[in-house]
Design a protein around this motif. Sequence first.
Motif, short mmCIF file in Angstrom:
data_model
loop_
_atom_site.label_atom_id
_atom_site.label_comp_id
_atom_site.label_asym_id
_atom_site.label_seq_id
_atom_site.Cartn_x
_atom_site.Cartn_y
_atom_site.Cartn_z
N ALA A 180 12.71 -2.58 -9.93
CA ALA A 180 11.95 -2.27 -8.57
C ALA A 180 11.43 -1.01 -8.27
CB ALA A 180 13.17 -2.70 -7.46
N PRO A 181 12.30 0.05 -8.56
CA PRO A 181 11.28 1.60 -8.20
C PRO A 181 10.11 1.80 -8.88
CG PRO A 181 13.66 1.80 -8.52
CD PRO A 181 13.38 0.53 -8.80
N PHE A 182 9.90 1.11 -10.23
CA PHE A 182 8.87 1.37 -10.78
C PHE A 182 7.62 0.68 -10.29
CE2 PHE A 182 12.25 1.99 -13.89
CZ PHE A 182 11.81 3.49 -14.51
N PHE A 183 7.71 -0.42 -9.48
CA PHE A 183 6.77 -1.17 -8.87
C PHE A 183 6.57 -0.96 -7.58
CE2 PHE A 183 8.50 -3.87 -12.62
CZ PHE A 183 7.24 -3.83 -13.26
N SER A 184 7.40 0.00 -7.05
CA SER A 184 7.29 0.06 -5.57
C SER A 184 6.45 1.39 -5.15
CB SER A 184 8.70 0.33 -4.61
OG SER A 184 9.75 -0.63 -5.16
N MET A 185 5.83 1.33 -4.18
CA MET A 185 4.74 2.10 -3.53
C MET A 185 4.42 1.92 -2.18
SD MET A 185 1.19 0.71 -5.36
CE MET A 185 2.00 0.76 -6.85
N ALA A 186 3.88 3.15 -1.59
CA ALA A 186 3.51 3.16 -0.15
C ALA A 186 2.39 2.27 -0.04
CB ALA A 186 3.36 4.57 0.25
N PRO A 187 2.06 1.55 1.16
CA PRO A 187 0.80 0.81 1.27
C PRO A 187 -0.50 1.54 1.16
CG PRO A 187 2.46 0.43 3.14
CD PRO A 187 2.82 1.39 2.42
N ARG A 188 -1.38 0.80 0.49
CA ARG A 188 -2.91 1.47 0.29
C ARG A 188 -3.82 0.82 1.25
NH1 ARG A 188 0.37 4.24 -2.45
NH2 ARG A 188 0.15 4.96 -4.39
N ASN A 189 -4.71 1.74 1.66
CA ASN A 189 -5.88 1.05 2.56
C ASN A 189 -6.54 -0.13 1.70
OD1 ASN A 189 -5.26 2.59 4.61
ND2 ASN A 189 -6.53 4.32 3.97
#
Length: 312
Positions: A146-155
């Motif tokens: 899960a951490p490897f695929f998680s990121m803050a939202p992008r525009n």
Amino acid sequence: MDLCVTIKGVSFLVQTGVGILGNAVVLLAYTQIIYAERKLLPVDMILCHLAFANLMLLLTRCIPQTMTVFGMRDLLSDPGCKVVIYAYRIGRALSVCVTCMLSVFQALTVAPAGARLSRLKPALPSLVLPTFAGLWFLNMAICIAAPFFSMAPRNGTVPAFTLNLGFCHVDFRDHLSYVINGVAVSGRDFAFVALMLGSSGYILLLLHRHSHRVRGLRRSHGGAETRAAKTVLTLVVLYVVFFGIDNAIWIYMLTVAKVSPVVADMRVFFSSCYASLSPYFIISSNNKVKAKVVCAAEQEPPSEDTQPSSDK
């Protein structure tokens, strides 16, 4: 603000507040019990751990979800998303695993003398902590992707095979990773739920077979075991109902490339209902916890008239 958004936001806010309060009360009650008695029974240790897992789930998922629904943006950076999503996945996994553990341990507790399962009764207190450790390591390993695929939202638009959580995105990049993650999580959940249902069925069978004997022992330890067994069965039924709704939505999400935020919000709400409601079943059915809660509620600060006055 749109009426639909308002209703959704208020629903998450109420669920989060009620759930955090209930689980915090259970943990505080058990803290007082430990301070007074210096030890807990295996079932009480499991219930305490269940409240901790549910509180962890609510803090890492429902709070940011509620803030996002009310329009707050850029809550977390990429590292923050990785930590929060990983903690949420572990908390959610522990919720099902500890509920299963509770059901299995209770089945061992009520097993009649002479049964093969009854031989494990003396070992139950020594098995609780190793089982906790094993469940933590198991779920930390399963949730490590899960951490490897998680990121803050992008525009811009949300890519395919991405879970849009509002405050974070979980971008699996391709269909294979998306399906493998879903199968691993669902496989673990279904395995523990199946074990949970099996042990609960065994408890029901024992209660049915020995109903007359249990009635005669209501005031003894057997009566306490029966009440505890009924509490466990209630928690299992509660979990299975919301688990069914949660996984029905999850299976739908696995079949589409882009998941609507509304669908993701529905899944979060139903998957968090167990964490919000279960502490109140624990409080209402566990005499030790109920006594601590009632005692704390009845305590009132002394009024000014009853306070001793100092000599001038």
